[in-house]
Design a protein around this motif. Structure first.
Motif, PDB file in Angstrom:
ATOM      1  N   THR A  89       0.621  -1.204  -0.024  1.00 33.15           N
ATOM      2  CA  THR A  89      -0.002  -0.137  -0.097  1.00 33.15           C
ATOM      3  C   THR A  89       1.004   1.175  -0.014  1.00 33.15           C
ATOM      4  O   THR A  89       0.583   2.308  -0.762  1.00 33.15           O
ATOM      5  N   GLY A  95       2.011   1.968  -3.587  1.00 30.83           N
ATOM      6  CA  GLY A  95       1.011   2.739  -4.317  1.00 30.83           C
ATOM      7  C   GLY A  95       1.032   4.078  -3.969  1.00 30.83           C
ATOM      8  O   GLY A  95       0.779   5.112  -4.761  1.00 30.83           O
ATOM      9  N   GLU A 116       2.119   6.346  -6.924  1.00 29.07           N
ATOM     10  CA  GLU A 116       1.040   6.868  -7.703  1.00 29.07           C
ATOM     11  C   GLU A 116       0.404   7.947  -6.824  1.00 29.07           C
ATOM     12  O   GLU A 116      -0.344   8.765  -7.591  1.00 29.07           O
ATOM     13  N   PHE A 157      -1.626   7.936  -4.258  1.00 35.53           N
ATOM     14  CA  PHE A 157      -3.004   7.537  -3.827  1.00 35.53           C
ATOM     15  C   PHE A 157      -2.959   6.107  -3.469  1.00 35.53           C
ATOM     16  O   PHE A 157      -2.225   5.322  -3.749  1.00 35.53           O
ATOM     17  N   VAL A 158      -4.066   5.795  -2.457  1.00 40.49           N
ATOM     18  CA  VAL A 158      -4.166   4.559  -2.130  1.00 40.49           C
ATOM     19  C   VAL A 158      -5.443   4.036  -2.278  1.00 40.49           C
ATOM     20  O   VAL A 158      -6.381   4.894  -2.378  1.00 40.49           O
ATOM     21  N   THR A 159      -5.667   2.791  -2.437  1.00 37.13           N
ATOM     22  CA  THR A 159      -7.136   2.350  -3.041  1.00 37.13           C
ATOM     23  C   THR A 159      -7.639   1.509  -2.128  1.00 37.13           C
ATOM     24  O   THR A 159      -7.058   0.408  -1.531  1.00 37.13           O
ATOM     25  N   ARG A 217     -11.486  -0.817  -1.939  1.00 38.77           N
ATOM     26  CA  ARG A 217     -12.484  -1.081  -2.918  1.00 38.77           C
ATOM     27  C   ARG A 217     -12.472  -0.601  -4.098  1.00 38.77           C
ATOM     28  O   ARG A 217     -11.462  -0.687  -4.910  1.00 38.77           O
ATOM     29  N   ASP A 218     -13.482   0.323  -4.645  1.00 41.04           N
ATOM     30  CA  ASP A 218     -13.286   0.993  -5.800  1.00 41.04           C
ATOM     31  C   ASP A 218     -12.795   2.504  -5.551  1.00 41.04           C
ATOM     32  O   ASP A 218     -12.919   3.326  -6.476  1.00 41.04           O
ATOM     33  N   THR A 219     -12.347   2.890  -4.312  1.00 40.69           N
ATOM     34  CA  THR A 219     -12.350   4.206  -4.136  1.00 40.69           C
ATOM     35  C   THR A 219     -10.883   4.560  -3.894  1.00 40.69           C
ATOM     36  O   THR A 219     -10.048   3.825  -3.410  1.00 40.69           O
ATOM     37  N   LYS A 220     -10.370   5.609  -4.547  1.00 43.61           N
ATOM     38  CA  LYS A 220      -9.040   6.142  -4.429  1.00 43.61           C
ATOM     39  C   LYS A 220      -9.013   7.272  -3.537  1.00 43.61           C
ATOM     40  O   LYS A 220      -9.749   8.285  -3.609  1.00 43.61           O
ATOM     41  N   LYS A 244      -6.346  10.144  -2.453  1.00 39.33           N
ATOM     42  CA  LYS A 244      -5.099  10.908  -3.096  1.00 39.33           C
ATOM     43  C   LYS A 244      -4.500  11.630  -2.017  1.00 39.33           C
ATOM     44  O   LYS A 244      -5.130  11.938  -1.018  1.00 39.33           O
TER      45      LYS A 244
END
Length: 368
Positions: free
Chosen positions: A123, A126, A130, A132-134, A136-139, A141
């Motif tokens: 994690t 990421g 990137e 951000f962390v994710t 489920r389907d939520t990012k 930032k």
């Protein structure tokens, strides 16, 4: 007062409470690197946490109580470190998840970095790569930030941090033992964080990052970094990234370059280091009041961005007291070769080019 002078006032405030060691120059400029991740290595009681708390207080205005800090333990889950789940609403069948401060704040302190687990490290990978962390389907930032990480390499509870994550760390610092005279000085000034002045605000730090990013990097320094990279990792037999390690071990034994840096590497060096080297070099030039990076800035930065990325053979431990010592010697030799071999070769001296064809193998490609 301009931003640089205000920043230096902040460093002066830190020096009221903290004694910088031989690596003080890097520690003073670390907060100037946008999205910089700095790993402090050393035993317990060497001032790693104190440095982090002072940075968070002086430059970002946090109190000790609301400092965005996480202390890693192997037992922690990803939710413990990165997310808040509203349990009361979850019981009612509603899922409400929010990012923790370590994700969303512009300052991050990761304590006991060596005590994480693979889920936590993945994690962080990421977050650091990137932004951000994710879940489920939520990012979720992060803002631009500076992150301080500390670790005790002698800790029996340590786990191996994945190489991919280590490669995302901007620079690492080996903390030094404080000399006796400095220790007496430290004893006379115990730190009370609520008495430490907040000198700058996050918005001002964001503006100063823009100024640092505007420091120019001459094209010749891109060539210098290419030469340093080649000196450390190039192999005359081909690309080590696609070679079998047994073939490499066999060829290195009889190679005429077997005493050079390339023979000490277990695996080839990637390219992220030079991007971080330039960012640290820009911060150093800015702190010195210069609007252009110099070759000395590059060599300064290289020793801190390389040592945690380079994977060396075990035999190196019998020859050098530490990987840091080897990196410093390698860069010192690179400086000598720059003047005596590489520059003459680039100016057309064929004898110089033959002396180090391994490093200079790309020169012919420039002419094509």
């Amino acid at each position: 007062m301009n931003l640089l002078n205000k920043y230096k006032k902040g460093i002066e405030e830190i020096e009221r409470w903290y004694t910088f060691d031989d690596n003080g120059e890097l520690l003073k400029i670390a907060p100037l690197v946008r999205n910089g991740k700095f790993l402090l290595l050393g035993p317990y009681g060497f001032g790693k946490s104190l440095y982090a708390y002072l940075i968070g207080r002086v430059f970002f205005g946090y109190s000790k109580e609301n400092m965005p800090v996480v202390q890693l333990m192997n037992e922690l889950s990803v939710n413990d470190v990165f997310f808040k789940i509203d349990v009361a609403r979850l019981i009612k069948g509603e899922e409400k998840i929010a990012p923790r401060d370590i994700v969303k704040e512009p300052f991050k302190f990761v304590n006991e970095f060596q005590r994480g687990n693979h889920r936590i490290y993945n994690t962080f990978l990421g977050l650091f790569e990137e932004g951000f962390v994710t879940i489920r389907d939520t990012k979720f930032k992060t803002k631009d930030y500076v992150a301080i990480l500390d670790a005790n390499p002698f800790d029996s509870g340590s786990v191996e941090v994945p190489a991919a994550l280590m490669d995302r760390i901007t620079a690492s610092v080996n903390m030094r033992t404080v000399p006796g005279n400095k220790m007496l000085e430290m004893m006379s000034r115990p730190v009370e964080l609520n008495k430490v002045k907040n000198v700058m605000k996050p918005a001002e730090i964001s503006m100063i990052w823009n100024e640092v990013d505007s420091v120019a990097v001459p094209e010749k320094l891109h060539l210098l970094i290419t030469l340093i990279h080649g000196y450390i990792t190039n192999c005359i037999y081909g690309d080590k990234a696609v070679m079998d390690y047994r073939y490499i071990a066999h060829t290195c034994e009889s190679c005429r370059y077997r005493t050079e840096p390339c023979a000490m590497l277990k695996e080839p060096l990637g390219h992220r280091w030079w991007k971080d080297a330039l960012r640290v070099a820009r911060a150093r030039a800015y702190y010195d009041g210069r609007n252009e990076v110099s070759s000395n800035d590059v060599f300064f930065a290289a020793k801190y961005v390389l040592q945690h990325r380079i994977q060396t053979h075990e035999r190196l431990r019998a020859l050098y007291s530490s990987k840091e010592e080897w990196v410093n010697e390698t860069l010192k030799n690179a400086k000598i070769r720059l003047k005596t071999v590489w520059i003459p070769a680039l100016r057309g001296d064929e004898e110089s080019a033959r002396k180090d064809e391994r490093t200079l193998s790309f020169v012919g490609e420039l002419d094509e």
